[in-house]
Motif scaffolding. Structure first.
Motif, mmCIF file in Angstrom:
data_model
loop_
_atom_site.group_PDB
_atom_site.id
_atom_site.type_symbol
_atom_site.label_atom_id
_atom_site.label_comp_id
_atom_site.label_asym_id
_atom_site.label_seq_id
_atom_site.Cartn_x
_atom_site.Cartn_y
_atom_site.Cartn_z
ATOM 1 N N ALA A 90 7.422 3.946 1.815
ATOM 2 C CA ALA A 90 8.079 2.695 1.435
ATOM 3 C C ALA A 90 9.466 2.981 0.880
ATOM 4 O O ALA A 90 9.696 4.008 0.238
ATOM 5 N N GLN A 91 10.375 2.057 1.106
ATOM 6 C CA GLN A 91 11.738 2.111 0.570
ATOM 7 C C GLN A 91 11.967 0.842 -0.266
ATOM 8 O O GLN A 91 12.652 -0.089 0.165
ATOM 9 N N PRO A 92 11.341 0.770 -1.449
ATOM 10 C CA PRO A 92 11.406 -0.465 -2.236
ATOM 11 C C PRO A 92 12.826 -0.884 -2.613
ATOM 12 O O PRO A 92 13.087 -2.072 -2.814
ATOM 13 N N GLN A 93 13.761 0.061 -2.691
ATOM 14 C CA GLN A 93 15.143 -0.292 -3.021
ATOM 15 C C GLN A 93 15.759 -1.196 -1.954
ATOM 16 O O GLN A 93 16.739 -1.897 -2.226
ATOM 17 N N ALA A 94 15.163 -1.215 -0.763
ATOM 18 C CA ALA A 94 15.666 -2.078 0.303
ATOM 19 C C ALA A 94 15.445 -3.559 -0.005
ATOM 20 O O ALA A 94 16.035 -4.423 0.643
ATOM 21 N N LEU A 95 14.620 -3.849 -0.994
ATOM 22 C CA LEU A 95 14.386 -5.236 -1.400
ATOM 23 C C LEU A 95 15.515 -5.794 -2.268
ATOM 24 O O LEU A 95 15.505 -6.971 -2.609
ATOM 25 N N ALA A 96 16.491 -4.972 -2.611
ATOM 26 C CA ALA A 96 17.562 -5.391 -3.529
ATOM 27 C C ALA A 96 18.249 -6.697 -3.118
ATOM 28 O O ALA A 96 18.441 -7.572 -3.973
ATOM 29 N N PRO A 97 18.624 -6.892 -1.842
ATOM 30 C CA PRO A 97 19.261 -8.172 -1.491
ATOM 31 C C PRO A 97 18.357 -9.377 -1.744
ATOM 32 O O PRO A 97 18.816 -10.439 -2.179
ATOM 33 N N MET A 98 17.055 -9.215 -1.524
ATOM 34 C CA MET A 98 16.106 -10.295 -1.775
ATOM 35 C C MET A 98 15.999 -10.564 -3.272
ATOM 36 O O MET A 98 15.984 -11.723 -3.710
ATOM 37 N N ALA A 106 13.751 -3.380 9.262
ATOM 38 C CA ALA A 106 14.296 -4.077 8.095
ATOM 39 C C ALA A 106 14.710 -3.097 7.000
ATOM 40 O O ALA A 106 15.234 -3.509 5.962
ATOM 41 N N GLY A 107 14.459 -1.812 7.207
ATOM 42 C CA GLY A 107 14.824 -0.801 6.218
ATOM 43 C C GLY A 107 13.831 -0.651 5.082
ATOM 44 O O GLY A 107 14.120 -0.006 4.084
ATOM 45 N N LEU A 108 12.650 -1.249 5.237
ATOM 46 C CA LEU A 108 11.666 -1.238 4.165
ATOM 47 C C LEU A 108 10.762 -0.013 4.173
ATOM 48 O O LEU A 108 10.096 0.272 3.179
ATOM 49 N N VAL A 109 10.703 0.676 5.298
ATOM 50 C CA VAL A 109 9.957 1.934 5.367
ATOM 51 C C VAL A 109 10.784 2.972 6.111
ATOM 52 O O VAL A 109 11.689 2.635 6.878
ATOM 53 N N ARG A 110 10.442 4.222 5.862
ATOM 54 C CA ARG A 110 11.069 5.347 6.549
ATOM 55 C C ARG A 110 9.940 6.153 7.167
ATOM 56 O O ARG A 110 8.848 6.247 6.592
ATOM 57 N N ASP A 111 10.189 6.725 8.337
ATOM 58 C CA ASP A 111 9.152 7.540 8.958
ATOM 59 C C ASP A 111 9.567 8.998 9.027
ATOM 60 O O ASP A 111 10.744 9.334 8.974
ATOM 61 N N ARG A 112 8.553 9.848 9.096
ATOM 62 C CA ARG A 112 8.747 11.286 9.200
ATOM 63 C C ARG A 112 7.700 11.808 10.172
ATOM 64 O O ARG A 112 6.514 11.546 10.015
ATOM 65 N N HIS A 113 8.154 12.490 11.192
ATOM 66 C CA HIS A 113 7.236 13.030 12.196
ATOM 67 C C HIS A 113 6.839 14.447 11.824
ATOM 68 O O HIS A 113 7.679 15.267 11.450
ATOM 69 N N ALA A 114 5.539 14.700 11.909
ATOM 70 C CA ALA A 114 4.990 16.034 11.651
ATOM 71 C C ALA A 114 3.938 16.293 12.725
ATOM 72 O O ALA A 114 2.829 15.764 12.641
ATOM 73 N N GLY A 115 4.318 17.040 13.725
ATOM 74 C CA GLY A 115 3.403 17.276 14.838
ATOM 75 C C GLY A 115 3.145 15.979 15.584
ATOM 76 O O GLY A 115 4.075 15.279 15.969
ATOM 77 N N ARG A 116 1.873 15.653 15.732
ATOM 78 C CA ARG A 116 1.508 14.434 16.462
ATOM 79 C C ARG A 116 1.401 13.211 15.549
ATOM 80 O O ARG A 116 1.141 12.113 16.020
ATOM 81 N N GLN A 117 1.578 13.399 14.266
ATOM 82 C CA GLN A 117 1.428 12.290 13.328
ATOM 83 C C GLN A 117 2.780 11.818 12.801
ATOM 84 O O GLN A 117 3.711 12.607 12.661
ATOM 85 N N THR A 118 2.813 10.542 12.514
ATOM 86 C CA THR A 118 3.987 9.955 11.881
ATOM 87 C C THR A 118 3.574 9.487 10.492
ATOM 88 O O THR A 118 2.590 8.777 10.332
ATOM 89 N N HIS A 119 4.333 9.912 9.506
ATOM 90 C CA HIS A 119 4.088 9.548 8.117
ATOM 91 C C HIS A 119 5.123 8.503 7.706
ATOM 92 O O HIS A 119 6.306 8.629 8.027
ATOM 93 N N PHE A 120 4.675 7.499 6.979
ATOM 94 C CA PHE A 120 5.568 6.423 6.539
ATOM 95 C C PHE A 120 5.644 6.388 5.024
ATOM 96 O O PHE A 120 4.657 6.624 4.326
ATOM 97 N N ARG A 173 0.835 -1.210 0.000
ATOM 98 C CA ARG A 173 0.000 0.000 0.000
ATOM 99 C C ARG A 173 0.868 1.257 0.000
ATOM 100 O O ARG A 173 0.579 2.221 -0.718
ATOM 101 N N LEU A 174 1.923 1.248 0.794
ATOM 102 C CA LEU A 174 2.827 2.396 0.806
ATOM 103 C C LEU A 174 3.517 2.575 -0.547
ATOM 104 O O LEU A 174 3.710 3.699 -1.004
ATOM 105 N N CYS A 175 3.877 1.475 -1.190
ATOM 106 C CA CYS A 175 4.480 1.555 -2.526
ATOM 107 C C CYS A 175 3.489 2.142 -3.520
ATOM 108 O O CYS A 175 3.843 2.977 -4.351
ATOM 109 N N ARG A 176 2.262 1.714 -3.432
ATOM 110 C CA ARG A 176 1.230 2.136 -4.376
ATOM 111 C C ARG A 176 0.743 3.565 -4.117
ATOM 112 O O ARG A 176 0.615 4.365 -5.042
ATOM 113 N N ASP A 177 0.476 3.884 -2.828
ATOM 114 C CA ASP A 177 -0.182 5.144 -2.489
ATOM 115 C C ASP A 177 0.772 6.241 -2.030
ATOM 116 O O ASP A 177 0.361 7.384 -1.871
#
Length: 107
Positions: free
Chosen positions: A72-80, A56-70, A23-27
Motif C-alpha cells: 500500500a502507498q497510503p501517502q497517495a491519499l493526500a489529495p483526497m 491510481a498510485g495507491l499500491v506498488r508492486d514488486r516481482h519476485a520470481g513468479r509472484q507479485t508482491h503488493f 488489508r495492505l495497509c494493515r498487513d
C-alpha cells in the motif's frame, strides 16, 4: 489536481478495492494469492482491482520470481485528504452561520 482527486474517489468507491487497500495497509506487503485467499472474490477479480489501485498510485508492486508482491502507498491519499479537509472547513463555517441565524431568530 481535481482529476487526481476524482480518480482517487472513483478508485476507492469500490468496497472490494477499499478492503484490499486496507488489508495492505494493515498487513504490509502481500502477494496476489494471499490477498485472494481471504477476499471472497476470484484471483482474476483481485488482480483487476490491484491494477486499478496501482494506476491510481495507491499500491506498488514488486516481482519476485513468479509472484507479485503488493504494498500500500497510503501517502497517495493526500489529495483526497486535502479535499475533505477543505470541505470540512467549508461546512463548519456554514453550520456556524446557520447556528448564529437560528440564535437570532429564536430571540
Amino acid at each position: 489536481m481535481q482529476d487526481d482527486v476524482n480518480e482517487l474517489f472513483r478508485t476507492m468507491a469500490d468496497p472490494t478495492r477499499r478492503a484490499i487497500f486496507e488489508r495492505l495497509c494493515r498487513d504490509g506487503e502481500l502477494t496476489v494469492g494471499a490477498l485472494t485467499a481471504q477476499s471472497g472474490v476470484s484471483q482474476p477479480a483481485v488482480s483487476k482491482h490491484l491494477k486499478q489501485l496501482k494506476e491510481a498510485g495507491l499500491v506498488r508492486d514488486r516481482h519476485a520470481g513468479r509472484q507479485t508482491h503488493f504494498t500500500a502507498q497510503p501517502q497517495a491519499l493526500a489529495p483526497m485528504l486535502d479535499w475533505t479537509s477543505r470541505m470540512s472547513a467549508f461546512w463548519e463555517s456554514r453550520f456556524d452561520s446557520l447556528d448564529d441565524l437560528l440564535k437570532r431568530i429564536g430571540q
